[in-house]
Design a protein around this motif. Sequence first.
Motif, PDB file in Angstrom:
ATOM      1  N   SER A 150      32.851  52.452  36.379  1.00 54.54           N
ATOM      2  CA  SER A 150      33.490  53.487  37.194  1.00 54.54           C
ATOM      3  C   SER A 150      33.104  53.337  38.659  1.00 54.54           C
ATOM      4  O   SER A 150      33.470  54.160  39.495  1.00 54.54           O
ATOM      5  CB  SER A 150      33.083  54.890  36.700  1.00 54.54           C
ATOM      6  N   ASN A 151      32.366  52.280  38.964  1.00 59.09           N
ATOM      7  CA  ASN A 151      31.942  52.004  40.329  1.00 59.09           C
ATOM      8  C   ASN A 151      32.883  50.953  40.919  1.00 59.09           C
ATOM      9  O   ASN A 151      32.960  49.830  40.426  1.00 59.09           O
ATOM     10  CB  ASN A 151      30.497  51.493  40.327  1.00 59.09           C
ATOM     11  N   THR A 152      33.599  51.324  41.983  1.00 60.37           N
ATOM     12  CA  THR A 152      34.621  50.433  42.543  1.00 60.37           C
ATOM     13  C   THR A 152      34.049  49.095  42.993  1.00 60.37           C
ATOM     14  O   THR A 152      34.595  48.032  42.694  1.00 60.37           O
ATOM     15  CB  THR A 152      35.327  51.098  43.735  1.00 60.37           C
ATOM     16  N   GLY A 153      32.926  49.137  43.709  1.00 60.43           N
ATOM     17  CA  GLY A 153      32.319  47.902  44.185  1.00 60.43           C
ATOM     18  C   GLY A 153      31.907  46.997  43.050  1.00 60.43           C
ATOM     19  O   GLY A 153      32.180  45.789  43.061  1.00 60.43           O
ATOM     20  N   PHE A 157      33.542  42.930  41.608  1.00 61.00           N
ATOM     21  CA  PHE A 157      32.829  41.671  41.365  1.00 61.00           C
ATOM     22  C   PHE A 157      32.766  41.323  39.877  1.00 61.00           C
ATOM     23  O   PHE A 157      32.676  40.142  39.528  1.00 61.00           O
ATOM     24  CB  PHE A 157      31.443  41.740  41.996  1.00 61.00           C
ATOM     25  N   ILE A 158      32.832  42.320  39.025  1.00 57.05           N
ATOM     26  CA  ILE A 158      32.978  42.026  37.595  1.00 57.05           C
ATOM     27  C   ILE A 158      34.323  41.320  37.373  1.00 57.05           C
ATOM     28  O   ILE A 158      34.402  40.337  36.639  1.00 57.05           O
ATOM     29  CB  ILE A 158      32.918  43.313  36.754  1.00 57.05           C
ATOM     30  N   LYS A 197      51.411  32.792  36.825  1.00 60.71           N
ATOM     31  CA  LYS A 197      51.994  33.964  37.484  1.00 60.71           C
ATOM     32  C   LYS A 197      51.504  35.244  36.830  1.00 60.71           C
ATOM     33  O   LYS A 197      51.133  36.212  37.504  1.00 60.71           O
ATOM     34  CB  LYS A 197      53.527  33.891  37.419  1.00 60.71           C
ATOM     35  N   GLU A 198      51.473  35.252  35.501  1.00 60.82           N
ATOM     36  CA  GLU A 198      50.982  36.415  34.753  1.00 60.82           C
ATOM     37  C   GLU A 198      49.513  36.690  35.073  1.00 60.82           C
ATOM     38  O   GLU A 198      49.102  37.849  35.249  1.00 60.82           O
ATOM     39  CB  GLU A 198      51.154  36.154  33.257  1.00 60.82           C
ATOM     40  N   PHE A 199      48.724  35.634  35.159  1.00 63.25           N
ATOM     41  CA  PHE A 199      47.300  35.731  35.468  1.00 63.25           C
ATOM     42  C   PHE A 199      47.086  36.352  36.844  1.00 63.25           C
ATOM     43  O   PHE A 199      46.325  37.314  37.007  1.00 63.25           O
ATOM     44  CB  PHE A 199      46.698  34.319  35.408  1.00 63.25           C
ATOM     45  N   VAL A 200      47.768  35.813  37.843  1.00 68.91           N
ATOM     46  CA  VAL A 200      47.619  36.299  39.214  1.00 68.91           C
ATOM     47  C   VAL A 200      48.069  37.749  39.327  1.00 68.91           C
ATOM     48  O   VAL A 200      47.397  38.575  39.969  1.00 68.91           O
ATOM     49  CB  VAL A 200      48.406  35.401  40.196  1.00 68.91           C
ATOM     50  N   TYR A 207      43.302  44.715  41.761  1.00 73.07           N
ATOM     51  CA  TYR A 207      42.713  44.789  43.100  1.00 73.07           C
ATOM     52  C   TYR A 207      43.450  45.782  43.993  1.00 73.07           C
ATOM     53  O   TYR A 207      42.840  46.421  44.850  1.00 73.07           O
ATOM     54  CB  TYR A 207      42.712  43.401  43.756  1.00 73.07           C
ATOM     55  N   LYS A 208      44.761  45.923  43.774  1.00 69.47           N
ATOM     56  CA  LYS A 208      45.551  46.828  44.616  1.00 69.47           C
ATOM     57  C   LYS A 208      45.496  48.277  44.150  1.00 69.47           C
ATOM     58  O   LYS A 208      45.484  49.201  44.960  1.00 69.47           O
ATOM     59  CB  LYS A 208      47.014  46.366  44.665  1.00 69.47           C
ATOM     60  N   THR A 209      45.484  48.470  42.841  1.00 73.47           N
ATOM     61  CA  THR A 209      45.627  49.834  42.312  1.00 73.47           C
ATOM     62  C   THR A 209      44.423  50.319  41.521  1.00 73.47           C
ATOM     63  O   THR A 209      44.290  51.523  41.283  1.00 73.47           O
ATOM     64  CB  THR A 209      46.862  49.927  41.399  1.00 73.47           C
ATOM     65  N   GLY A 210      43.582  49.398  41.058  1.00 72.64           N
ATOM     66  CA  GLY A 210      42.460  49.783  40.213  1.00 72.64           C
ATOM     67  C   GLY A 210      42.812  49.838  38.741  1.00 72.64           C
ATOM     68  O   GLY A 210      41.931  50.037  37.897  1.00 72.64           O
ATOM     69  N   SER A 211      44.088  49.621  38.416  1.00 71.53           N
ATOM     70  CA  SER A 211      44.501  49.640  37.012  1.00 71.53           C
ATOM     71  C   SER A 211      44.000  48.384  36.298  1.00 71.53           C
ATOM     72  O   SER A 211      44.234  47.261  36.747  1.00 71.53           O
ATOM     73  CB  SER A 211      46.026  49.715  36.898  1.00 71.53           C
TER      74      SER A 211
END
Length: 239
Positions: A150-153, A157-158, A197-200, A207-211
């Motif tokens: 639940s930690n964004t930072g 990195f995970i 493409k699916e991987f990226v 990275y953009k939404t946190g989902s």
Amino acid sequence: MKEIKRLEPLQAATQFIFKHYPHCQGALLAGSVVRGEATHTSDLDIVIFDENFTSSFRESLIEFGWAIEVFAHSLTSYQAFFKSDCKRARPSLPRMISEGIILVDNGIVQSIKKEAAQLLEKGPEKWPEETIRLKRYFISDALDDLIGSSNTGESLFIANTLAYITHEFVLRTNGHWIGDSKWIVRSLNNYNKSFSKEFVEAFEIFYKTGSKVKVIQLVDKVLAPHGGRLFEGFSLGKE
């Protein structure tokens, strides 16, 4: 200050060789400029073979308007790099030599290029089942860490770690070379452009939404043919 004119890549590389290594037995221009993928920050990768070199070395210079990376070898020292590159499954030098444009060849470069091409065609050594099982465990562990974080930072990195070990797993279990940095995506494209493409997209959404949904689905898809996630029953080093 007078601006230095930037020569065309092949012209710059040729003049560089004539200026600094006029007596070498072989030289190649490799890298992004050869593949047609150069950007405004790209440099010139030049591989040099000289029987007078006592060891391999690497050197960075700026000349003729270019940043130039020199990869210098004797007529035999490159073989140790071929071996280590194949062992780590990241064939940097074989790829440079195989795709390189010949600048100088006193009868040795064509055979080395052939040797490099054969290594690339052969692919990396097949993973034994024990290694696949070990990698499954570490991927499962990283995925669980991401799901529970639940930690964004920490999550960022995970996800970085998970992306690398997942790309490694899917490529190695399918007999393909892996990559590092920008070569992760390039290696995935060489394997399967649709999957790449699916991987990226999965990691881009995270990275953009946190989902995490797409990342979880992707990792489970990669692990499924090998038994899925692994935790219960895993053991390492037990007598």
